[in-house]
Design an enzyme around this catalytic site. Structure first.
Site, mmCIF file in Angstrom:
data_model
loop_
_atom_site.group_PDB
_atom_site.id
_atom_site.type_symbol
_atom_site.label_atom_id
_atom_site.label_comp_id
_atom_site.label_asym_id
_atom_site.label_seq_id
_atom_site.Cartn_x
_atom_site.Cartn_y
_atom_site.Cartn_z
ATOM 1 N N LYS A 52 0.819 -1.209 0.000
ATOM 2 C CA LYS A 52 0.000 0.000 0.000
ATOM 3 C C LYS A 52 0.859 1.268 0.000
ATOM 4 O O LYS A 52 2.076 1.231 0.153
ATOM 5 C CB LYS A 52 -0.963 -0.017 1.188
ATOM 6 C CG LYS A 52 -2.096 -1.023 1.000
ATOM 7 C CD LYS A 52 -3.110 -0.973 2.114
ATOM 8 C CE LYS A 52 -4.264 -1.934 1.826
ATOM 9 N NZ LYS A 52 -5.251 -1.962 2.935
ATOM 10 N N ARG A 98 -2.925 -9.868 5.744
ATOM 11 C CA ARG A 98 -3.390 -10.016 4.362
ATOM 12 C C ARG A 98 -2.274 -9.520 3.450
ATOM 13 O O ARG A 98 -1.898 -8.345 3.505
ATOM 14 C CB ARG A 98 -4.670 -9.197 4.167
ATOM 15 C CG ARG A 98 -5.314 -9.303 2.792
ATOM 16 C CD ARG A 98 -6.582 -8.457 2.757
ATOM 17 N NE ARG A 98 -7.267 -8.549 1.481
ATOM 18 C CZ ARG A 98 -6.998 -7.775 0.424
ATOM 19 N NH1 ARG A 98 -6.059 -6.838 0.521
ATOM 20 N NH2 ARG A 98 -7.663 -7.918 -0.705
#
Length: 295
Positions: free
Chosen positions: A240, A274
């Protein structure tokens, strides 16, 4: 095993011993490391791997690769929720998901579906998936109704705003308090309609309406979120923007930073991470767990 390690993966500070996910009961006690949820985006516009796994053959090959590498859960998404992403119709999302889920439903690990649409949830549950991962945190009562009687695992994620606008000007008085309060309230709402707490996982939503400062605060507050919600905690920071901001690297070069973040999340008490880079994360967490046992 060190006292810190015992705290992270035993349930002495929690009423939960198992995360119940449809056909699977995932123990939370005597775990040496978090569960690893492998990301499979069957999308054409996801920020990290958009277009790579749209074709069913490529998606299935990627799924088998992640399972072989040690993924404990597969999280399959048919619609990108990256900042600025445009929504798909239900029909478009189902067309992407149905052939993949049908082929993988008996792959030997729990199948999670990343969706916020109640109709998609119902269709996926009818196929036998084990987890519904809702980036909107089940803030739509119809979504709660769609999953209430299924027995599946549920991941409640916090997001400020919508994907189209969430990163324009994220603002909180106290991000940790506000996110934890939202997650706890959603658990109460689910409990009210009969959803048992052992089915619920919470995700503070790294990168979903948060600045770098907010994301760092939330990862450091995993223990507080655990105590506030008494739920399984999932952290999804893989590849991210925060990794790019901390390293100066673009998406294709964020593997090392992502693995480091997963290990740090484990030290703070995350039950699930995740990730996109499953093999590398498995190795890093296994080494960390082994070293921690000798401390």
């Amino acid at each position: 095993m060190s006292s810190t390690q015992q705290y992270l993966f035993n349930s002495t500070h929690s009423a939960l011993n198992v995360w119940q996910c449809g056909r699977y009961a995932l123990p939370l006690t005597q775990r040496g490391r978090p569960y690893i949820m492998g990301v499979l985006n069957v999308t054409d516009d996801s920020f990290s791997d958009g277009g790579q796994f749209v074709e069913p053959a490529a998606a299935l090959a990627r799924a088998q690769e992640m399972i072989a590498a040690g993924a404990d859960i597969l999280d399959i998404g048919g619609e990108s929720t990256r900042p600025g992403a445009q929504p798909l119709s239900v029909c478009q999302e189902l067309c992407r998901l149905l052939p993949i889920v049908d082929a993988l439903k008996d792959c030997g690990v729990p199948i999670s579906i990343d969706t916020y649409k109640p109709y998609v949830m119902r269709e996926m549950l009818a196929l036998g998936v084990d987890i519904i991962n809702d980036v909107c945190g089940f803030n739509n009562p119809v979504s709660i109704d769609a999953v209430a009687d299924s027995g599946c695992g549920l991941c409640i994620m916090h997001m400020q705003g919508k994907p189209q606008t969430m990163q324009e000007q994220p603002s909180y008085d106290n991000v940790v308090v506000e996110v934890a309060d939202f997650l706890a309230l959603q658990i109460e709402r689910m409990n009210f309609v009969g959803i048992e707490s052992n089915r619920i996982c919470v995700d503070p939503g790294i990168g979903f309406g948060k600045t770098l400062f907010h994301n760092i605060q939330l990862i450091n507050a995993i223990e507080h979120i655990r105590q506030q919600t008494q739920a399984v905690v999932l952290i999804g920071a893989s590849r991210k923007r925060m990794i790019g901001e901390l390293t100066g690297k673009d998406v294709a070069q964020r593997m090392a930073g992502s693995v480091a973040t997963a290990v740090y999340a484990a030290t703070r008490g995350a039950h699930v991470v995740r990730v996109h880079d499953v093999a590398e994360t498995v190795d890093a967490l296994n080494v960390w767990a082994a070293l921690s046992q000798q401390a």
